[in-house]
Each structure stands twice: as structure tokens, then as C-alpha cells.
Write a protein that holds these residues in place. Structure first.
Motif, mmCIF file in Angstrom:
data_model
loop_
_atom_site.group_PDB
_atom_site.id
_atom_site.type_symbol
_atom_site.label_atom_id
_atom_site.label_comp_id
_atom_site.label_asym_id
_atom_site.label_seq_id
_atom_site.Cartn_x
_atom_site.Cartn_y
_atom_site.Cartn_z
ATOM 1 N N ALA A 156 -4.787 11.574 -17.500
ATOM 2 C CA ALA A 156 -5.614 12.604 -16.873
ATOM 3 C C ALA A 156 -5.525 13.601 -17.284
ATOM 4 N N PHE A 157 -6.923 14.319 -17.010
ATOM 5 C CA PHE A 157 -7.143 15.360 -17.665
ATOM 6 C C PHE A 157 -7.959 16.066 -17.011
ATOM 7 N N TRP A 158 -8.265 17.804 -16.614
ATOM 8 C CA TRP A 158 -9.072 18.433 -16.108
ATOM 9 C C TRP A 158 -9.234 19.326 -16.778
ATOM 10 N N GLU A 159 -10.550 20.220 -15.688
ATOM 11 C CA GLU A 159 -10.701 21.323 -16.296
ATOM 12 C C GLU A 159 -11.640 22.490 -15.443
ATOM 13 N N PRO A 160 -11.261 23.582 -15.668
ATOM 14 C CA PRO A 160 -11.396 24.588 -14.372
ATOM 15 C C PRO A 160 -13.465 24.524 -13.706
ATOM 16 N N GLY A 161 -13.509 24.223 -14.994
ATOM 17 C CA GLY A 161 -15.198 24.372 -14.776
ATOM 18 C C GLY A 161 -15.343 25.919 -14.856
ATOM 19 N N GLY A 162 -16.410 26.192 -15.010
ATOM 20 C CA GLY A 162 -16.733 27.743 -14.403
ATOM 21 C C GLY A 162 -17.282 27.993 -16.091
ATOM 22 N N ASP A 163 -17.106 29.694 -16.587
ATOM 23 C CA ASP A 163 -17.224 30.046 -17.920
ATOM 24 C C ASP A 163 -16.616 29.656 -19.074
ATOM 25 N N VAL A 164 -15.648 28.666 -18.373
ATOM 26 C CA VAL A 164 -14.911 28.034 -19.639
ATOM 27 C C VAL A 164 -15.347 26.883 -21.001
ATOM 28 N N ILE A 165 -14.895 27.916 -21.376
ATOM 29 C CA ILE A 165 -15.940 26.460 -22.845
ATOM 30 C C ILE A 165 -14.647 25.612 -22.643
ATOM 31 N N HIS A 166 -15.231 24.134 -23.276
ATOM 32 C CA HIS A 166 -14.935 23.203 -23.396
ATOM 33 C C HIS A 166 -15.212 22.874 -25.260
ATOM 34 N N TYR A 167 -13.534 23.391 -26.205
ATOM 35 C CA TYR A 167 -13.818 22.797 -27.316
ATOM 36 C C TYR A 167 -14.394 21.071 -27.716
ATOM 37 N N GLN A 168 -13.763 20.692 -27.091
ATOM 38 C CA GLN A 168 -13.597 19.269 -28.268
ATOM 39 C C GLN A 168 -13.261 18.327 -26.726
ATOM 40 N N ASP A 169 -14.088 16.906 -27.044
ATOM 41 C CA ASP A 169 -13.814 15.865 -26.123
ATOM 42 C C ASP A 169 -14.385 14.203 -26.717
ATOM 43 N N GLY A 170 -13.443 14.497 -28.612
ATOM 44 C CA GLY A 170 -13.942 13.741 -29.120
ATOM 45 C C GLY A 170 -12.506 12.626 -29.635
ATOM 46 N N ASN A 171 -13.307 11.314 -30.341
ATOM 47 C CA ASN A 171 -12.341 10.074 -30.216
ATOM 48 C C ASN A 171 -11.628 11.068 -31.632
ATOM 49 N N TRP B 232 1.125 -1.082 0.391
ATOM 50 C CA TRP B 232 0.037 -0.422 0.299
ATOM 51 C C TRP B 232 0.986 1.381 -0.117
ATOM 52 N N GLN B 233 2.140 1.522 0.410
ATOM 53 C CA GLN B 233 3.034 2.403 0.253
ATOM 54 C C GLN B 233 3.750 2.486 -0.362
ATOM 55 N N SER B 234 3.311 1.933 -2.027
ATOM 56 C CA SER B 234 3.632 2.208 -3.125
ATOM 57 C C SER B 234 2.595 1.671 -4.493
ATOM 58 N N ALA B 235 1.749 1.913 -3.990
ATOM 59 C CA ALA B 235 0.577 1.129 -4.813
ATOM 60 C C ALA B 235 -0.239 2.785 -5.696
ATOM 61 N N ILE B 236 0.325 4.104 -5.019
ATOM 62 C CA ILE B 236 -0.517 5.031 -5.249
ATOM 63 C C ILE B 236 0.730 5.505 -6.519
ATOM 64 N N THR B 237 -0.088 5.955 -7.708
ATOM 65 C CA THR B 237 0.595 7.013 -8.515
ATOM 66 C C THR B 237 -0.338 7.676 -8.710
ATOM 67 N N VAL B 238 0.228 8.802 -9.018
ATOM 68 C CA VAL B 238 -0.509 10.614 -9.146
ATOM 69 C C VAL B 238 0.205 10.741 -11.175
ATOM 70 N N LEU B 239 -1.222 11.299 -10.989
ATOM 71 C CA LEU B 239 -1.276 11.603 -12.221
ATOM 72 C C LEU B 239 -1.399 12.203 -12.990
ATOM 73 N N GLN B 240 -1.894 13.600 -11.746
ATOM 74 C CA GLN B 240 -1.467 15.022 -12.176
ATOM 75 C C GLN B 240 -2.103 15.960 -11.001
ATOM 76 N N GLU B 241 -1.633 16.374 -10.512
ATOM 77 C CA GLU B 241 -2.461 17.536 -9.779
ATOM 78 C C GLU B 241 -2.616 19.000 -9.919
ATOM 79 N N ALA B 242 -3.739 19.766 -9.760
ATOM 80 C CA ALA B 242 -3.937 20.918 -9.835
ATOM 81 C C ALA B 242 -4.891 21.536 -8.730
#
Length: 143
Positions: free
Chosen positions: A88-103, A18-28
Motif C-alpha cells: 500500500a501507499f498514501w500521500e497527503p495531497g494538497g501542495d505536495v507534488i507527486h513526481y512519479q507513479d509509473g511502471n 471474520w475475527q482474523s480476516a483483516i490484515t492492516v497494510l498501512q496506517e496514516a
């Protein structure tokens, strides 16, 4: 992991994995969710070559992870980028437009999960009208 301190309870545990089971993919440092917000985790699946959702926004921050395939991800103010399975990815939400999330691929599906914080009384996703896209075109970064 350096964030874990040893205790008597930790030393008695039958495994140290458990001490090494975590991999951080992103921090925000996202904006604070609205008072009374709720969290929602969804799985999104688009078939090969699908353009995904039309331009939209979310009422609060969203954190995602691509499970399989490749997603073309584009937020207002940033160039489009490909997010591949295991990333991983993230977005702040709110007023920011998310233009694309397609394949991004036309030969395999894309599947990703997103956990988002939704402001009370607002839908998880709000489509952006064409006139607003035109007014904010200067904020869109084309690679």
C-alpha cells in the motif's frame, strides 16, 4: 484481533474467521479533507515501462494499493521507492507534488487502485507546470 470485543451476537455467529480476516497494510494520520469533499476510488493501469502520469498533485489525501506489477512512487520530500503488488501507499495531497507513479518494470503491466478525497470544485489531478518544478527542485529527494 485485539480491537474486537466479544458479544453475545459474536458468539452466535457460525464462523470466527471474520475475527482474523483483516490484515492492516498501512496506517496514516492524513490531513482533514476539505469541507464538502467527495471520495473517489479509481483503478490505474500502465503498460510495461510506461512512465505514468506527469508530475501532479491531488487536492486531498489519497490511499492506494498495488494490485499487480511494481510502481515507482515518488512524492516531494521523499526518495523514490518501488511499491510492489500487495503493498500500500498514501500521500497527503494538497501542495505536495507527486513526481512519479509509473511502471517500474518493462516486462509486465502495473495496476493499482487509489481512493482519494477531492476538494469541492477541483479536479482529482492537477498537473504541475515546468516553472513550478524548477522553483521547487530543492524539495525533490533523489535516492
Amino acid at each position: 484481533m485485539q480491537d474486537i470485543s466479544s458479544t453475545d451476537a459474536a458468539r452466535r455467529h457460525p464462523s470466527d474467521a471474520w475475527q482474523s480476516a483483516i490484515t492492516v497494510l498501512q496506517e496514516a494520520s492524513p490531513p482533514q479533507p476539505a469541507e464538502g469533499a467527495h471520495a473517489m476510488t479509481i483503478v490505474v493501469e500502465f503498460p510495461p515501462g510506461d512512465p505514468g502520469s506527469p508530475p501532479h498533485r491531488h487536492s486531498g489525501p489519497a490511499f492506494g494499493y498495488v494490485l499487480e506489477g511494481e510502481m515507482l512512487f515518488e512524492l516531494e520530500g521523499a526518495p523514490p521507492r518501488v511499491v510492489r503488488a500487495g503493498e500500500a501507499f498514501w500521500e497527503p495531497g494538497g501542495d505536495v507534488i507527486h513526481y512519479q507513479d509509473g511502471n517500474h518494470r518493462d516486462d509486465v503491466p502495473v495496476r493499482f487502485t487509489v481512493t482519494m478525497f477531492c476538494a469541492p470544485g477541483t479536479p482529482m489531478l492537477t498537473l504541475v507546470e515546468e516553472d513550478e518544478l524548477a522553483r521547487r527542485a530543492h524539495r525533490r529527494v533523489t535516492a
